[in-house]
Design a protein around this motif. Structure first.
Motif, PDB file in Angstrom:
ATOM      1  N   ILE A   1       0.922   8.318   8.327  1.00  0.00           N
ATOM      2  CA  ILE A   1       0.427   7.459   9.350  1.00  0.00           C
ATOM      3  C   ILE A   1       1.556   6.620   9.972  1.00  0.00           C
ATOM      4  N   LEU A   2       2.303   5.924   8.915  1.00  0.00           N
ATOM      5  CA  LEU A   2       3.390   4.860   9.116  1.00  0.00           C
ATOM      6  C   LEU A   2       4.785   5.592   9.116  1.00  0.00           C
ATOM      7  N   PHE A   3       4.896   6.808   8.627  1.00  0.00           N
ATOM      8  CA  PHE A   3       6.417   7.451   8.651  1.00  0.00           C
ATOM      9  C   PHE A   3       6.054   8.724   8.850  1.00  0.00           C
ATOM     10  N   PRO A   4       5.571   9.203   9.745  1.00  0.00           N
ATOM     11  CA  PRO A   4       5.379  10.659  10.130  1.00  0.00           C
ATOM     12  C   PRO A   4       6.702  11.453   9.855  1.00  0.00           C
TER      13      PRO A   4
ATOM     14  N   SER B   1       0.773   3.956  -3.138  1.00  0.00           N
ATOM     15  CA  SER B   1       0.099   5.297  -2.767  1.00  0.00           C
ATOM     16  C   SER B   1       1.291   6.364  -3.015  1.00  0.00           C
ATOM     17  N   GLY B   2       2.450   6.014  -2.661  1.00  0.00           N
ATOM     18  CA  GLY B   2       3.542   6.943  -3.100  1.00  0.00           C
ATOM     19  C   GLY B   2       3.730   7.949  -1.734  1.00  0.00           C
ATOM     20  N   ASP B   3       4.713   8.660  -1.974  1.00  0.00           N
ATOM     21  CA  ASP B   3       4.955   9.961  -1.087  1.00  0.00           C
ATOM     22  C   ASP B   3       3.848  10.898  -0.673  1.00  0.00           C
ATOM     23  N   LYS B   4       3.851  11.600   0.445  1.00  0.00           N
ATOM     24  CA  LYS B   4       2.688  12.590   0.585  1.00  0.00           C
ATOM     25  C   LYS B   4       1.338  12.097   0.861  1.00  0.00           C
ATOM     26  N   SER B   5       1.118  10.582   0.777  1.00  0.00           N
ATOM     27  CA  SER B   5      -0.139   9.933   1.018  1.00  0.00           C
ATOM     28  C   SER B   5      -0.277   9.841   2.565  1.00  0.00           C
TER      29      SER B   5
ATOM     30  N   LEU C   1       0.767  -1.053   0.009  1.00  0.00           N
ATOM     31  CA  LEU C   1       0.131   0.017   0.007  1.00  0.00           C
ATOM     32  C   LEU C   1       0.843   1.214   0.151  1.00  0.00           C
ATOM     33  N   LEU C   2       2.039   1.087   0.825  1.00  0.00           N
ATOM     34  CA  LEU C   2       2.917   2.350   0.823  1.00  0.00           C
ATOM     35  C   LEU C   2       3.518   2.582  -0.565  1.00  0.00           C
TER      36      LEU C   2
ATOM     37  N   PRO D   1       6.066   3.840  17.136  1.00  0.00           N
ATOM     38  CA  PRO D   1       5.632   2.266  16.938  1.00  0.00           C
ATOM     39  C   PRO D   1       6.868   1.250  16.923  1.00  0.00           C
ATOM     40  N   GLY D   2       7.811   1.842  16.116  1.00  0.00           N
ATOM     41  CA  GLY D   2       8.956   0.980  16.049  1.00  0.00           C
ATOM     42  C   GLY D   2       9.865   0.661  17.384  1.00  0.00           C
TER      43      GLY D   2
END
Length: 823
Positions: A128-131, A119-123, A115-116, A138-139
């Motif tokens: 959510i996953l990489f603020p 969707s690409g960057d700025k999605s 999904l990442l 979370p990591g």
């Protein structure tokens, strides 16, 4: 916060004012802003929680999305990962695929990675996953989870298993780890420098982790596949412990090779051994003192749990200071913690479920998100311009092949069946979260590049998906407890030796089982062999254990840690009936979902004819109220009835079945007979009791009274033939049994008639013996089948054991052996 000295707001210049307002807003909400004069300002700590709708009321342009705050972001990621891996896990179960849970967690990470990528960057999913400009909370929490996971693996691991393992298990464990490592080192040494695609540190990391077999991974796999109580599973557990220790020894030996100076390498080894000595010479004795001071039956205090967790963190910090794998410190500390009750069981009970279900999936998903799925495409399609990728893939396949081969050959040379050897080799070749965590750690230290890390993650992912399918395809659990002989009471001579297996869960089961055994016939001509199995729920360790106490030879003090009351009680019973009974006591420490396997294995191994199980309900001393109702015991009884290699009885004790309490009175036993194999089995057991002094037996035969004449004659003819074959047996010495036995024949219209008849006889007997299928598809139960609450007792047995039945008479429900294997 760092702010420049030249900050001012020029209210006369709208452009400058808008720039300054934007700077202030960015600093207030995002925690980071760059001023027009180049100053970088940050606010620490940042905003944890949202202010709700109020933050956007003054201006629609001010404020963050809910997922941009640290705490909501963490909660959202946990929820997202948890839902995804649970969906995959449930889907696999519905499809009948026994895929390990951690493979579902990895698959959740793969889906998020896809999904990442799409969707690409700025999605939104990227935010959510990489603020942006945020700590990966979370990591970090996932890393904490895998540290606890390693610690619990050490707690559950019993190193003494190495010394208990059989010769072929030790040899297989050593060969499975030593051969791939040795072959890999030889190949690397004789390869020229220009042909080496991997650096030394990359090669050694791959070689060690691919050759290693992790005990905790094997234990988790066997638990997911339901094989941890099988013979192959037990052998795999012993073999994996040996292989695990061999891998650790190789790793310690390779540590000095990573330094240019031998002095530095030896110094690092000394620091490691110093930690190990402190842990086992100081921490372990302290833990045993804590166990001794704790009162029997009381839970471990929270302060000890918190203290152990603090030591876990300090151990990880120490190994991180040595620039080594931090979780290894937690693992070694876990080895020093006694894995028994109360400390080991308390740690597993409090930490494992939450950690494995909620926190650890964050780590596995984070590992999959760091991998490059485009590399997977190149490897799976055999297309790549990078020779290093193929070098990594070839090394993984080579080690897998060597490990698979040696794990087949060694057990096969020791006369193990070829099919079982193949299953063992597949189990020993399994990879999981332990290897993944080490690769992730090495990737963080830049010992592995992203392409290499992605290929290794792919290999673990494919291994965890397809290897369990292959194991389950080859392993047939339906034949585990198949008996090749008829083991039933009805098929043996009434004067023959009877072997029984008595199961004990709770202390109040002891007296009921002893009373029933005492009421059975035992003499020099008709001896009784009784195997007593005390079932203890497994907590704090991975390996199920069967302890033989040998009551008559070793006494109650040997191995009586878990079962002292059981051993002492049955030893006293044996002294009371000396010479006519043989008793051997066992303790089974096992997972509650697999206790039936241990019961059936012991029954098969000892050639037992009759298994006696306690009912899952326990009554008060006055037998009027229920004090315990264990669904675990009921589930266990169901499973034993399904797969037992012999006949089974469930004892519902509400009246003391003890003929010695009042010598002048007889023990009055009633058998309800309708017809069928199970009814003959119940009657055969009752006839053995009737040969005992002070035991009177009544056989109540129920016949259909309202049917057509032809049907009635046919049914009565069948019932009479079956009954007469057992009643008029010509075995020598059964005159006493015939003289103490009364036969009653009653015509029954329907289930209500049966109910009225049994109620009228409720207070006439001390024990009812009935088959599980008594009255099934018969007039005797017509109209009352739907009222049956406990299927394992049958319709009439359930009626006799119900609280509504007038008397508190005990009930023994019997089922004849169901299946016999063909030679």
């Amino acid at each position: 916060m760092e702010i420049g000295n030249n900050t001012n707001l020029d209210m006369g210049n709208n452009g400058d004012m808008e720039v300054d307002i934007e700077w202030v807003n960015n600093l207030a909400w995002y925690g980071k802003a760059v001023r027009s004069d180049g100053f970088l300002c940050e606010v620490h700590p940042g905003e944890l929680s949202s202010y709700g709708i109020w933050e956007k009321v003054p201006s629609h342009k001010v404020g963050l999305h809910i997922w941009q705050y640290r705490l909501p972001n963490l909660e959202l990621v946990i929820l997202l990962v948890f839902v995804l891996w649970q969906v995959f896990d449930i889907l696999f179960k519905k499809l009948g695929l026994l895929i390990p849970k951690f493979a579902s967690m990895m698959l959740a990470g793969v889906l998020l990675n896809v999904l990442l990528t799409i969707s690409g960057d700025k999605s939104t999913i990227q935010e959510i996953l990489f603020p942006e400009n945020r700590i990966d909370i979370p990591g970090c929490l996932g890393s904490f989870g895998f540290m606890i996971f390693w610690f619990l693996n050490g707690v559950k691991m019993d190193v003494k298993t190495i010394f208990k393992a059989e010769t072929h298990a030790r040899l297989t464990g050593v060969a499975a780890a030593a051969l791939p490592i040795t072959v890999g080192l030889v190949l690397y040494k004789y390869k020229s420098d220009e042909n080496r695609q991997l650096k030394a540190i990359e090669y050694n990391t791959l070689l060690l982790m691919e050759s290693l077999t992790s005990f905790s991974e094997i234990a988790r796999l066997l638990l997911d596949l339901g094989m941890n109580h099988s013979s192959v599973g037990q052998l795999a557990l012993s073999t994996s412990v040996v292989s695990n220790m061999v891998g650790v020894m190789f790793w310690l030996g390779m540590v000095p090779l990573g330094f240019q100076s031998l002095v530095q390498g030896v110094g690092l080894l000394l620091k490691m051994f110093f930690f190990i000595i402190i842990v086992f010479a100081v921490v372990r004795p302290i833990m045993f003192k804590v166990i001794i001071r704790k009162r029997e039956g009381r839970p471990i205090e929270d302060k000890y749990i918190y203290g152990i967790l603090v030591m876990v963190f300090l151990s990880c910090m120490y190994w991180d200071g040595l620039e080594q794998f931090p979780a290894l410190g937690a693992f070694i500390l876990g080895l020093s913690i006694p894995n028994e009750h109360p400390i080991g069981s308390a740690l597993a009970e409090r930490l494992e479920s939450f950690n494995f279900g909620i926190i650890l999936p964050l780590f596995l998903s984070a590992s999959m998100l760091r991998s490059d799925i485009t590399v997977w495409k190149d490897i799976l399609t055999f297309y790549s311009s990078n020779d290093k990728k193929f070098a990594v893939g070839s090394l993984v396949l080579l080690i897998f092949s060597l490990k698979l081969s040696v794990s087949i050959i060694v057990p096969y040379l020791y006369k193990m069946p070829l099919k079982d050897s193949i299953i063992l080799s597949l189990i020993m070749s399994h990879k999981g979260v332990i290897e993944l965590s080490f690769y992730f750690f090495s990737y963080g230290l830049e010992h592995l590049d992203r392409d290499t890390f992605s290929i290794l993650v792919l290999s673990i992912f494919l291994n965890s998906l397809f290897l369990p399918m292959a194991i389950k395809f080859l392993y047939d659990p339906s034949k585990r407890f198949m008996s090749y002989q008829k083991r039933s009471l009805a098929s043996m001579k009434i004067t023959g030796a009877l072997k029984t297996l008595v199961c004990i869960h709770r202390p109040d089961h002891i007296s009921s089982m002893i009373n029933l055994l005492e009421a059975c016939n035992q003499s020099d001509k008709s001896p009784l062999t009784c195997y007593v199995l005390h079932l203890v729920e497994l907590q704090g360790q991975e390996v199920p254990t069967l302890i033989s106490h040998k009551v008559q030879k070793l006494g109650a003090g040997t191995g009586a840690k878990y079962s002292e009351n059981v051993i002492v009680s049955f030893e006293h019973f044996h002294r009371y009936v000396r010479g006519s009974i043989f008793i051997d006591t066992f303790t089974c420490i096992s997972n509650s979902n697999h206790m039936q396997d241990d019961i059936c294995w012991l029954a098969l191994d000892k050639a037992v004819t009759f298994i006696i199980l306690p009912f899952h309900r326990t009554w008060s001393l006055d037998r009027t109220s229920i004090v315990s109702d264990s669904e675990m015991i009921r589930f266990l009884n169901f499973n034993v009835l399904k797969q037992a290699p012999c006949s089974v009885g469930i004892l519902v004790e509400r009246h003391l079945v003890n003929k010695t309490q009042k010598r002048q009175q007889n023990l009055k036993v009633c058998v309800i007979y309708v017809g069928g194999e199970d009814d003959m089995e119940a009657l055969a057991f009752a006839k053995r009791m009737a040969r005992q002094d002070n035991v009177t037996l009544t056989v109540l035969c129920l016949l259909a009274a309202k049917k057509s004449k032809e049907a009635t004659r046919q049914e009565q003819m069948i019932d009479t033939v079956e009954l007469s074959e057992l009643v008029r047996s010509n075995y020598p010495g059964n005159f006493k049994e015939e003289s103490s036995t009364t036969y009653l024949v009653e015509g029954i219209l329907d289930g209500a008639d049966t109910s009225m008849l049994l109620r009228s006889m409720a207070f006439d007997y001390d024990l009812f013996i009935i088959s599980r299928t008594c009255g099934q598809n018969h007039t005797a139960t017509l109209g009352i089948e739907s009222w049956c609450e406990f299927e394992e007792l049958g319709v009439i047995g359930d009626f006799l054991a119900s609280p509504d039945f007038p008397s508190k008479t005990s009930v023994l429900v019997v089922q004849q052996q169901r299946t016999i294997a063909n030679n």
